[in-house]
Every structure is written in C-alpha cells, then in structure tokens.
Write a protein that holds these residues in place. Sequence first.
Motif, PDB file in Angstrom:
ATOM      1  N   MET A  53       0.836  -1.164   0.000  1.00 49.67           N
ATOM      2  CA  MET A  53       0.000   0.000   0.000  1.00 49.67           C
ATOM      3  C   MET A  53       0.889   1.238   0.000  1.00 49.67           C
ATOM      4  SD  MET A  53      -3.235   0.528   2.532  1.00 49.67           S
ATOM      5  CE  MET A  53      -4.075  -1.027   2.447  1.00 49.67           C
ATOM      6  N   THR A  54       0.634   2.166  -0.893  1.00 51.32           N
ATOM      7  CA  THR A  54       1.400   3.392  -1.003  1.00 51.32           C
ATOM      8  C   THR A  54       0.473   4.565  -0.756  1.00 51.32           C
ATOM      9  OG1 THR A  54       2.691   2.328  -2.723  1.00 51.32           O
ATOM     10  CG2 THR A  54       2.926   4.693  -2.518  1.00 51.32           C
ATOM     11  N   SER A  55       0.977   5.626  -0.145  1.00 48.32           N
ATOM     12  CA  SER A  55       0.125   6.782   0.092  1.00 48.32           C
ATOM     13  C   SER A  55       0.777   8.042  -0.420  1.00 48.32           C
ATOM     14  CB  SER A  55      -0.193   6.928   1.582  1.00 48.32           C
ATOM     15  OG  SER A  55       0.972   7.240   2.294  1.00 48.32           O
ATOM     16  N   VAL A  74      -6.484  14.226   4.237  1.00 48.40           N
ATOM     17  CA  VAL A  74      -6.991  13.266   3.261  1.00 48.40           C
ATOM     18  C   VAL A  74      -5.792  12.793   2.451  1.00 48.40           C
ATOM     19  CG1 VAL A  74      -8.469  12.916   1.253  1.00 48.40           C
ATOM     20  CG2 VAL A  74      -9.252  14.338   3.153  1.00 48.40           C
ATOM     21  N   THR A  75      -5.636  11.482   2.363  1.00 47.53           N
ATOM     22  CA  THR A  75      -4.497  10.884   1.691  1.00 47.53           C
ATOM     23  C   THR A  75      -4.985   9.882   0.652  1.00 47.53           C
ATOM     24  OG1 THR A  75      -3.172  11.110   3.686  1.00 47.53           O
ATOM     25  CG2 THR A  75      -2.396   9.545   2.080  1.00 47.53           C
ATOM     26  N   LEU A  76      -4.347   9.863  -0.509  1.00 50.64           N
ATOM     27  CA  LEU A  76      -4.649   8.843  -1.514  1.00 50.64           C
ATOM     28  C   LEU A  76      -3.765   7.631  -1.256  1.00 50.64           C
ATOM     29  CD1 LEU A  76      -4.923  10.907  -4.802  1.00 50.64           C
ATOM     30  CD2 LEU A  76      -6.771   9.886  -3.473  1.00 50.64           C
ATOM     31  N   VAL A  77      -4.391   6.469  -1.137  1.00 53.31           N
ATOM     32  CA  VAL A  77      -3.676   5.229  -0.868  1.00 53.31           C
ATOM     33  C   VAL A  77      -3.848   4.298  -2.060  1.00 53.31           C
ATOM     34  CG1 VAL A  77      -3.514   3.219   0.641  1.00 53.31           C
ATOM     35  CG2 VAL A  77      -4.007   5.458   1.617  1.00 53.31           C
ATOM     36  N   SER A 119      -6.297   1.933  -8.578  1.00 55.01           N
ATOM     37  CA  SER A 119      -6.649   1.403  -7.261  1.00 55.01           C
ATOM     38  C   SER A 119      -6.408   2.412  -6.146  1.00 55.01           C
ATOM     39  CB  SER A 119      -5.857   0.125  -6.974  1.00 55.01           C
ATOM     40  OG  SER A 119      -4.492   0.429  -6.797  1.00 55.01           O
ATOM     41  N   ARG A 120      -6.290   3.693  -6.480  1.00 57.02           N
ATOM     42  CA  ARG A 120      -6.101   4.717  -5.455  1.00 57.02           C
ATOM     43  C   ARG A 120      -7.435   5.079  -4.827  1.00 57.02           C
ATOM     44  NH1 ARG A 120      -2.773   9.028  -8.770  1.00 57.02           N
ATOM     45  NH2 ARG A 120      -4.489   8.512 -10.126  1.00 57.02           N
ATOM     46  N   GLU A 121      -7.454   5.127  -3.512  1.00 53.36           N
ATOM     47  CA  GLU A 121      -8.665   5.455  -2.765  1.00 53.36           C
ATOM     48  C   GLU A 121      -8.354   6.550  -1.747  1.00 53.36           C
ATOM     49  OE1 GLU A 121     -11.701   4.333  -3.237  1.00 53.36           O
ATOM     50  OE2 GLU A 121     -11.141   2.858  -4.746  1.00 53.36           O
ATOM     51  N   PRO A 122      -9.297   7.485  -1.522  1.00 56.60           N
ATOM     52  CA  PRO A 122      -9.073   8.518  -0.508  1.00 56.60           C
ATOM     53  C   PRO A 122      -9.300   7.963   0.904  1.00 56.60           C
ATOM     54  CG  PRO A 122     -11.190   8.838  -1.559  1.00 56.60           C
ATOM     55  CD  PRO A 122     -10.529   7.685  -2.262  1.00 56.60           C
TER      56      PRO A 122
END
Length: 66
Positions: free
Chosen positions: A1-3, A28-31, A43-46
């Motif tokens: 998982m990357t943020s 708020v971070t995109l992971v 596949s990036r989710e907030p």
Amino acid sequence: MTSMSGLTDQLSEYCPSCGTERPHGVSVTLVTESDETDNAAYSREPYRVSECLNCGRRTERRMNDA
C-alpha cells in the motif's frame, strides 16, 4: 500500500485514548491499494487520517466506506 500526502487541517475530535475532545491533525491521503503496477493507477482510494495532537493516536478510514 502506497500513500500520497494530502491537505492537513486541525479539528477538535473525541479521542478514545485521552477520553475527551482533543485537537487532531486531519488530512486526506490517496492510498494505492493494489501492489500490481499495471493497475496501481486505478486502485487509489481517498483515506481520512486523524491524529491526536495530545497522545499521537492515529486512525485511518477509507472514505468510500463511510
């Protein structure tokens, strides 16, 4: 998982560790949820990240699950 770091602000929220309302750093971070490089861009989710500025307790919540 990357943020990827997002915007940060301070809010007063209840902290279960402190047992009272405390100031929290909220961002708020995109992971990236997928480890596959071909699909990583899709596949990036907030995530909402909240960290108590008193005790350091950190919580992350996927915003699409809220």
